[in-house]
Design a protein around this motif. Structure first.
Motif, PDB file in Angstrom:
ATOM      1  N   THR A   1       0.850  -1.180   0.000  1.00 51.08           N
ATOM      2  CA  THR A   1       0.000   0.000   0.000  1.00 51.08           C
ATOM      3  C   THR A   1       0.892   1.237   0.000  1.00 51.08           C
ATOM      4  O   THR A   1       2.076   1.157   0.280  1.00 51.08           O
ATOM      5  CB  THR A   1      -0.908   0.040   1.242  1.00 51.08           C
ATOM      6  OG1 THR A   1      -0.089   0.069   2.405  1.00 51.08           O
ATOM      7  CG2 THR A   1      -1.835  -1.158   1.285  1.00 51.08           C
ATOM      8  N   SER A   2       0.309   2.361  -0.292  1.00 55.17           N
ATOM      9  CA  SER A   2       1.059   3.608  -0.267  1.00 55.17           C
ATOM     10  C   SER A   2       0.179   4.694   0.332  1.00 55.17           C
ATOM     11  O   SER A   2      -1.025   4.528   0.487  1.00 55.17           O
ATOM     12  CB  SER A   2       1.510   3.997  -1.669  1.00 55.17           C
ATOM     13  OG  SER A   2       0.379   4.231  -2.473  1.00 55.17           O
ATOM     14  N   ALA A   3       0.803   5.806   0.692  1.00 57.61           N
ATOM     15  CA  ALA A   3       0.074   6.927   1.278  1.00 57.61           C
ATOM     16  C   ALA A   3       0.649   8.228   0.734  1.00 57.61           C
ATOM     17  O   ALA A   3       1.811   8.286   0.337  1.00 57.61           O
ATOM     18  CB  ALA A   3       0.186   6.896   2.796  1.00 57.61           C
ATOM     19  N   THR A   4      -0.165   9.254   0.716  1.00 57.83           N
ATOM     20  CA  THR A   4       0.306  10.559   0.251  1.00 57.83           C
ATOM     21  C   THR A   4       0.776  11.433   1.394  1.00 57.83           C
ATOM     22  O   THR A   4       1.327  12.498   1.179  1.00 57.83           O
ATOM     23  CB  THR A   4      -0.810  11.287  -0.516  1.00 57.83           C
ATOM     24  OG1 THR A   4      -1.954  11.398   0.331  1.00 57.83           O
ATOM     25  CG2 THR A   4      -1.180  10.533  -1.778  1.00 57.83           C
ATOM     26  N   THR A   5       0.544  10.983   2.628  1.00 60.85           N
ATOM     27  CA  THR A   5       0.994  11.737   3.799  1.00 60.85           C
ATOM     28  C   THR A   5       1.642  10.783   4.791  1.00 60.85           C
ATOM     29  O   THR A   5       1.456   9.577   4.727  1.00 60.85           O
ATOM     30  CB  THR A   5      -0.192  12.438   4.497  1.00 60.85           C
ATOM     31  OG1 THR A   5      -1.131  11.443   4.906  1.00 60.85           O
ATOM     32  CG2 THR A   5      -0.872  13.426   3.581  1.00 60.85           C
TER      33      THR A   5
ATOM     34  N   SER B   1       8.821  14.253  11.264  1.00 59.39           N
ATOM     35  CA  SER B   1       8.900  15.185  10.150  1.00 59.39           C
ATOM     36  C   SER B   1      10.370  15.376   9.805  1.00 59.39           C
ATOM     37  O   SER B   1      11.239  15.276  10.663  1.00 59.39           O
ATOM     38  CB  SER B   1       8.251  16.523  10.498  1.00 59.39           C
ATOM     39  OG  SER B   1       8.984  17.151  11.528  1.00 59.39           O
ATOM     40  N   ALA B   2      10.619  15.648   8.560  1.00 59.53           N
ATOM     41  CA  ALA B   2      11.993  15.855   8.114  1.00 59.53           C
ATOM     42  C   ALA B   2      11.984  16.810   6.934  1.00 59.53           C
ATOM     43  O   ALA B   2      11.036  16.859   6.159  1.00 59.53           O
ATOM     44  CB  ALA B   2      12.620  14.530   7.701  1.00 59.53           C
TER      45      ALA B   2
END
Length: 74
Positions: free
Chosen positions: A38-42, A47-48
Motif C-alpha cells: 500500500t502507499s500513502a500521500t501523507t 517530520s523531516a
C-alpha cells in the motif's frame, strides 16, 4: 472437506516465454501481486526536511502508472 482456494492462484501457463526466455505476462502479474503493498500521500510519524537534490530516482509502476521515487544520501 474442501481445500481453501488460494488468494493468489498460480498462473496456468508456461513460466518462460519461448522467444524472449523471460517470464510470461501471467507470471509477471503473479509476482507483482505478491507484493501487495500500500502507499500513502501523507506521513503521520515524525517530520523531516529533505535535501533539495536527490541522489537519484527509483522507477516503479503501481497499477500501471509509472512513478519516479527520489532517494537521498545520508
Amino acid at each position: 472437506m474442501l481445500p481453501t482456494p488460494q488468494s493468489q492462484p498460480y498462473p496456468q501457463s508456461e513460466f518462460l516465454d519461448g522467444q524472449t526466455k523471460r517470464p510470461t505476462r501471467a507470471w509477471q502479474q503473479f509476482f507483482i501481486n505478491l507484493l501487495n503493498f500500500t502507499s500513502a500521500t501523507t506521513a503521520t510519524a515524525g517530520s523531516a526536511t529533505l535535501p533539495a537534490n536527490p541522489v537519484g530516482f527509483i522507477n516503479i509502476t503501481v497499477n500501471g502508472v509509472a512513478y519516479k521515487v527520489p532517494y537521498y544520501d545520508q
